[in-house]
Design a protein around this motif. Structure first.
Motif, PDB file in Angstrom:
ATOM      1  N   SER A  32       8.106  15.425  -1.205  1.00 38.77           N
ATOM      2  CA  SER A  32       7.128  14.372  -0.907  1.00 38.77           C
ATOM      3  C   SER A  32       7.880  13.061  -0.706  1.00 38.77           C
ATOM      4  O   SER A  32       8.768  12.721  -1.487  1.00 38.77           O
ATOM      5  CB  SER A  32       6.147  14.191  -2.066  1.00 38.77           C
ATOM      6  OG  SER A  32       5.509  15.405  -2.370  1.00 38.77           O
ATOM      7  N   GLN A  33       7.500  12.382   0.350  1.00 41.45           N
ATOM      8  CA  GLN A  33       8.038  11.042   0.585  1.00 41.45           C
ATOM      9  C   GLN A  33       6.960  10.059   0.159  1.00 41.45           C
ATOM     10  O   GLN A  33       5.891  10.019   0.762  1.00 41.45           O
ATOM     11  CB  GLN A  33       8.272  10.838   2.083  1.00 41.45           C
ATOM     12  CG  GLN A  33       9.690  10.879   2.530  1.00 41.45           C
ATOM     13  CD  GLN A  33       9.781  10.497   4.007  1.00 41.45           C
ATOM     14  OE1 GLN A  33       8.805  10.480   4.734  1.00 41.45           O
ATOM     15  NE2 GLN A  33      10.979  10.196   4.435  1.00 41.45           N
ATOM     16  N   VAL A  34       7.263   9.265  -0.861  1.00 41.86           N
ATOM     17  CA  VAL A  34       6.308   8.228  -1.272  1.00 41.86           C
ATOM     18  C   VAL A  34       6.755   6.918  -0.637  1.00 41.86           C
ATOM     19  O   VAL A  34       7.885   6.468  -0.844  1.00 41.86           O
ATOM     20  CB  VAL A  34       6.264   8.088  -2.803  1.00 41.86           C
ATOM     21  CG1 VAL A  34       5.301   6.970  -3.208  1.00 41.86           C
ATOM     22  CG2 VAL A  34       5.843   9.405  -3.431  1.00 41.86           C
ATOM     23  N   ASP A  83      11.789   9.663  -2.657  1.00 39.11           N
ATOM     24  CA  ASP A  83      11.661  11.077  -2.292  1.00 39.11           C
ATOM     25  C   ASP A  83      11.562  11.918  -3.552  1.00 39.11           C
ATOM     26  O   ASP A  83      12.336  11.730  -4.508  1.00 39.11           O
ATOM     27  CB  ASP A  83      12.862  11.519  -1.453  1.00 39.11           C
ATOM     28  CG  ASP A  83      12.877  10.834  -0.090  1.00 39.11           C
ATOM     29  OD1 ASP A  83      11.810  10.340   0.329  1.00 39.11           O
ATOM     30  OD2 ASP A  83      13.939  10.783   0.545  1.00 39.11           O
ATOM     31  N   LEU A  84      10.621  12.827  -3.554  1.00 39.11           N
ATOM     32  CA  LEU A  84      10.403  13.691  -4.718  1.00 39.11           C
ATOM     33  C   LEU A  84      10.529  15.140  -4.304  1.00 39.11           C
ATOM     34  O   LEU A  84      10.109  15.524  -3.209  1.00 39.11           O
ATOM     35  CB  LEU A  84       8.993  13.475  -5.288  1.00 39.11           C
ATOM     36  CG  LEU A  84       8.547  12.054  -5.611  1.00 39.11           C
ATOM     37  CD1 LEU A  84       7.073  12.063  -6.019  1.00 39.11           C
ATOM     38  CD2 LEU A  84       9.400  11.477  -6.722  1.00 39.11           C
ATOM     39  N   ASN A  85      11.122  15.922  -5.198  1.00 39.76           N
ATOM     40  CA  ASN A  85      11.083  17.370  -5.030  1.00 39.76           C
ATOM     41  C   ASN A  85      10.153  17.888  -6.112  1.00 39.76           C
ATOM     42  O   ASN A  85      10.533  17.912  -7.282  1.00 39.76           O
ATOM     43  CB  ASN A  85      12.495  17.947  -5.181  1.00 39.76           C
ATOM     44  CG  ASN A  85      12.521  19.412  -4.793  1.00 39.76           C
ATOM     45  OD1 ASN A  85      11.492  20.088  -4.798  1.00 39.76           O
ATOM     46  ND2 ASN A  85      13.692  19.914  -4.459  1.00 39.76           N
ATOM     47  N   THR A  89       0.870  -1.168   0.000  1.00 39.87           N
ATOM     48  CA  THR A  89       0.000   0.000   0.000  1.00 39.87           C
ATOM     49  C   THR A  89       0.903   1.213   0.000  1.00 39.87           C
ATOM     50  O   THR A  89       2.064   1.136   0.411  1.00 39.87           O
ATOM     51  CB  THR A  89      -0.915   0.054   1.241  1.00 39.87           C
ATOM     52  OG1 THR A  89      -0.103   0.157   2.402  1.00 39.87           O
ATOM     53  CG2 THR A  89      -1.801  -1.176   1.331  1.00 39.87           C
ATOM     54  N   SER A  90       0.401   2.319  -0.489  1.00 43.33           N
ATOM     55  CA  SER A  90       1.251   3.501  -0.596  1.00 43.33           C
ATOM     56  C   SER A  90       0.759   4.611   0.312  1.00 43.33           C
ATOM     57  O   SER A  90      -0.441   4.747   0.583  1.00 43.33           O
ATOM     58  CB  SER A  90       1.291   3.983  -2.051  1.00 43.33           C
ATOM     59  OG  SER A  90      -0.012   4.279  -2.491  1.00 43.33           O
ATOM     60  N   ASN A  91       1.707   5.375   0.769  1.00 46.28           N
ATOM     61  CA  ASN A  91       1.429   6.567   1.557  1.00 46.28           C
ATOM     62  C   ASN A  91       2.294   7.689   1.046  1.00 46.28           C
ATOM     63  O   ASN A  91       3.416   7.442   0.581  1.00 46.28           O
ATOM     64  CB  ASN A  91       1.763   6.336   3.030  1.00 46.28           C
ATOM     65  CG  ASN A  91       0.731   5.467   3.706  1.00 46.28           C
ATOM     66  OD1 ASN A  91      -0.336   5.946   4.073  1.00 46.28           O
ATOM     67  ND2 ASN A  91       1.032   4.201   3.841  1.00 46.28           N
ATOM     68  N   VAL A  92       1.811   8.894   1.145  1.00 45.04           N
ATOM     69  CA  VAL A  92       2.610  10.051   0.756  1.00 45.04           C
ATOM     70  C   VAL A  92       2.690  10.996   1.942  1.00 45.04           C
ATOM     71  O   VAL A  92       1.667  11.366   2.526  1.00 45.04           O
ATOM     72  CB  VAL A  92       1.991  10.791  -0.448  1.00 45.04           C
ATOM     73  CG1 VAL A  92       2.855  11.994  -0.832  1.00 45.04           C
ATOM     74  CG2 VAL A  92       1.845   9.848  -1.632  1.00 45.04           C
ATOM     75  N   VAL A  93       3.903  11.351   2.297  1.00 40.08           N
ATOM     76  CA  VAL A  93       4.121  12.338   3.357  1.00 40.08           C
ATOM     77  C   VAL A  93       4.656  13.588   2.683  1.00 40.08           C
ATOM     78  O   VAL A  93       5.718  13.559   2.060  1.00 40.08           O
ATOM     79  CB  VAL A  93       5.119  11.821   4.408  1.00 40.08           C
ATOM     80  CG1 VAL A  93       5.337  12.874   5.485  1.00 40.08           C
ATOM     81  CG2 VAL A  93       4.620  10.523   5.024  1.00 40.08           C
ATOM     82  N   VAL A  94       3.920  14.673   2.769  1.00 45.14           N
ATOM     83  CA  VAL A  94       4.310  15.913   2.097  1.00 45.14           C
ATOM     84  C   VAL A  94       4.841  16.893   3.121  1.00 45.14           C
ATOM     85  O   VAL A  94       4.229  17.116   4.176  1.00 45.14           O
ATOM     86  CB  VAL A  94       3.109  16.534   1.346  1.00 45.14           C
ATOM     87  CG1 VAL A  94       3.527  17.826   0.649  1.00 45.14           C
ATOM     88  CG2 VAL A  94       2.538  15.544   0.345  1.00 45.14           C
ATOM     89  N   SER A  95       5.999  17.433   2.831  1.00 44.55           N
ATOM     90  CA  SER A  95       6.584  18.454   3.697  1.00 44.55           C
ATOM     91  C   SER A  95       7.194  19.516   2.803  1.00 44.55           C
ATOM     92  O   SER A  95       8.281  19.334   2.240  1.00 44.55           O
ATOM     93  CB  SER A  95       7.644  17.812   4.606  1.00 44.55           C
ATOM     94  OG  SER A  95       8.225  18.806   5.408  1.00 44.55           O
ATOM     95  N   GLY A  96       6.503  20.625   2.627  1.00 43.08           N
ATOM     96  CA  GLY A  96       6.964  21.664   1.709  1.00 43.08           C
ATOM     97  C   GLY A  96       6.963  21.131   0.290  1.00 43.08           C
ATOM     98  O   GLY A  96       5.978  20.539  -0.165  1.00 43.08           O
ATOM     99  N   ASP A  97       8.122  21.311  -0.414  1.00 43.38           N
ATOM    100  CA  ASP A  97       8.218  20.841  -1.791  1.00 43.38           C
ATOM    101  C   ASP A  97       8.543  19.351  -1.868  1.00 43.38           C
ATOM    102  O   ASP A  97       8.509  18.762  -2.946  1.00 43.38           O
ATOM    103  CB  ASP A  97       9.324  21.611  -2.537  1.00 43.38           C
ATOM    104  CG  ASP A  97       8.930  23.055  -2.766  1.00 43.38           C
ATOM    105  OD1 ASP A  97       7.716  23.328  -2.731  1.00 43.38           O
ATOM    106  OD2 ASP A  97       9.829  23.893  -2.964  1.00 43.38           O
TER     107      ASP A  97
END
Lengths: 402, 168
Positions: free
Chosen positions: A268-270, A299-301, A258-266
């Motif tokens: 995103s941790q998938v 990790d995405l910017n 299952t996937s989760n996304v944690v967003v912090s500013g620009d």
């Protein structure tokens, strides 16, 4: 020939032995030359090796290509079942949970207990001082509350199964790591201490390491783009961007997640949380020693991938083992604390849910994913609510070696 | 890949040091030794698909390539250059930044003396002390095992005399 002369000749021969044994190229030459050799191979040979590596991967994990293709198709079509999750991973973080099916199945060994006596899980040290290998308590965030916590149980644990699979993998060698990197089109750069290898393509670097004993973590890869990677245009948002990034490198998970996304500013941790299929139960999450789920992290910017870490794809086999009953699990969980509910100055966490999970037990040449029962609940101190987790090893103690 | 043939990288990791030492005992500088060693493994890598483990050992196969590469090097640089390098080769002139490895300097001096022996004696010592059996040395030097033993013992004796002359 006189005896003294014989002895002198023998001494000279020993010196020659030492001279030849200690004459070695400068440090770094070995890896430099290997990299040069890899780089100078004809493109056709490299392509063939990459293909052989891919075929090898298909042999080891038969469903990988289907899973990758299926995952990619879902991304391209933008079709997926989005389920909003109420469980966040951090303060102020947006969280999305998404179920994806992947079909890789480990080879099953028919006889129960086929792996023999199993090592016991070593969970993270409990704030209350419970000692491994018994149950462990952990809070979220555990660092915020290190005091003792009493436990009560008000939930309902239905364990209709009496056995559960244990999964086993063989510790990968440098050759395994090299094959993995070759399949990515990367060449060996060096073998830094603690890693099976460090590799590079023109676009990204890859590091592969073996099993970490404590805290236990399976062999993993880390991909870091060297140059600023281009944005990936995926309709589904960060999860699909991450999946496209992984699929382009044949790293899409071959297991259920299952996937989760944690967003912090620009940024995103998938998080693609890994699950193991258990006949008669469903899917059980892989958790670390603190009871936290994990799998692949990208990790995405914005929409640009900046790193990806995940487990190395390894051949896994499985064997059924008897597990403890629900009553035994509850008793073990409650016995993990030495304080009683109602003790003065000690908060009481009410455990309300329990689920079957898997945790890694590092054990040298072979390591195991073993089932555990994860209890969760909450308690409040000075107006702050904490999550409490308790992990109880699920394998019948008579099948454990320690 | 043939079942009895190990992955090339295993060979590479196992023999790189030994091949380098063998080459280093033939040529004057570590830079030349590195160049030749690199050529040896490049050639071996390309030829590995044709390597037949039934006919020879990996060690003998690699040392044959190393021997040929060293001879090619000498041919390319000419005997005069080879002689100059051998004569100029002084163990303390080699890079050894720490300056503390006295034993290593002694070993380099010993290898430098090996390099000054006649070709076949030099090769007999280098191959033997790189871990080859007398049978393998004989095959590489195109002589019998007994002849290889004889050649080796004469070479060690000649080396001993050279060492004694220098220290006298």
């Amino acid at each position: 020939m006189s005896e003294p002369e014989d002895l002198e000749l023998e001494a000279l021969q020993r010196q020659l032995d030492d001279a030849f044994e200690t004459t070695r190229p400068r440090p770094g030459f070995e890896d430099e030359l290997w990299t040069r050799m890899q780089a100078r191979r004809p493109a056709g040979t490299r392509l063939r090796d990459a293909w052989l590596g891919l075929v090898q991967g298909i042999r080891e994990v038969p469903a990988v290509p289907l899973a990758a293709v299926a995952g990619l198709l879902v991304v391209v079509l933008g079709a997926g079942v989005l389920v909003y999750s109420g469980v966040g991973r951090g303060g102020g973080a947006a969280s999305i949970a998404q179920n994806r099916q992947a079909g890789a199945q480990p080879a099953a060994l028919s006889s129960p207990g086929a792996f023999g006596q199993l090592p016991s899980p070593r969970f993270a040290a409990a704030p209350t001082g419970a000692s491994a290998p018994g149950p462990v308590q952990s809070g979220t965030p555990s660092a915020d509350y290190a005091g003792q916590v009493a436990l009560t149980w008000t939930g309902k644990l239905d364990l209709t199964i009496s056995t559960a699979p244990v999964f086993r993998y063989h510790e990968p060698s440098t050759n395994t790591a090299d094959q993995f990197a070759t399949a990515l089109g990367a060449v060996l750069v060096s073998r830094p201490a603690g890693y099976l290898g460090s590799y590079q393509t023109t676009d990204f670097s890859v590091r592969v390491r073996g099993t970490v004993q404590s805290p236990a973590r399976e062999p993993t890869y880390t991909v870091l783009p060297i140059t600023s990677s281009a944005s990936i245009d995926a309709a589904g948002g960060p999860v699909d961007v991450a999946l496209v990034f992984l699929a382009e490198r044949s790293l899409a998970p071959s297991w259920q997640y299952t996937s989760n996304v944690v967003v912090s500013g620009d940024v995103s941790q998938v998080l693609l949380d890994r699950q193991f299929g258990v006949t008669g139960y469903g899917y059980a999450y892989l958790v670390d020693g603190n009871g936290r789920r994990y799998g692949i992290e990208v990790d995405l910017n914005g929409m640009r991938p900046i790193s990806a870490t995940g487990p190395l794809t390894l051949s896994i086999d499985s064997a059924q083992y008897p597990i403890i009953s629900a009553d035994q699990a509850v008793r073990s969980a409650l016995a993990s604390t030495q304080v009683s509910a109602g003790a003065p100055g000690v908060p009481t966490a009410t455990l309300t849910s329990a689920e079957l999970v898997y945790s890694l037990v590092a054990a040298g040449d072979h390591s195991f994913y073993e089932p555990s029962i994860l209890f969760s609940g909450t308690f409040t101190v000075n107006g702050t609510t904490y999550v409490k987790r308790v992990l109880v090893p699920a394998i019948d103690p008579t099948y454990r070696s320690s | 890949m043939v079942a009895d043939r190990p992955p090339f990288e295993d060979l590479y990791r196992a023999y790189l040091g030994r091949i380098y030492a063998y080459v280093r005992a033939q040529v004057g500088t570590s830079a030349d030794a590195e160049d030749i060693t690199a050529q040896v493994f490049m050639n071996a890598y390309q030829a590995y698909a044709r390597f037949e483990a039934r006919n020879t050992t990996p060690a003998a196969w690699l040392f044959r390539i190393a021997r040929n590469a060293t001879l090619d090097h000498f041919r390319a640089h000419g005997r005069r250059e080879r002689l100059r390098r051998t004569i100029e080769h002084q163990p303390v002139a080699e890079e050894d930044p720490s300056g503390v490895a006295e034993e290593r300097i002694q070993y380099r001096a010993l290898l430098a003396r090996v390099a000054q022996l006649p070709e076949r004696q030099r090769e007999a010592i280098s191959l033997r002390h790189s871990g080859l059996s007398f049978e393998e040395v004989g095959v590489l030097l195109k002589c019998t095992e007994d002849a290889a033993k004889m050649l080796y013992h004469r070479a060690v004796k000649a080396l001993k005399e050279a060492v004694e002359e220098e220290t006298a």
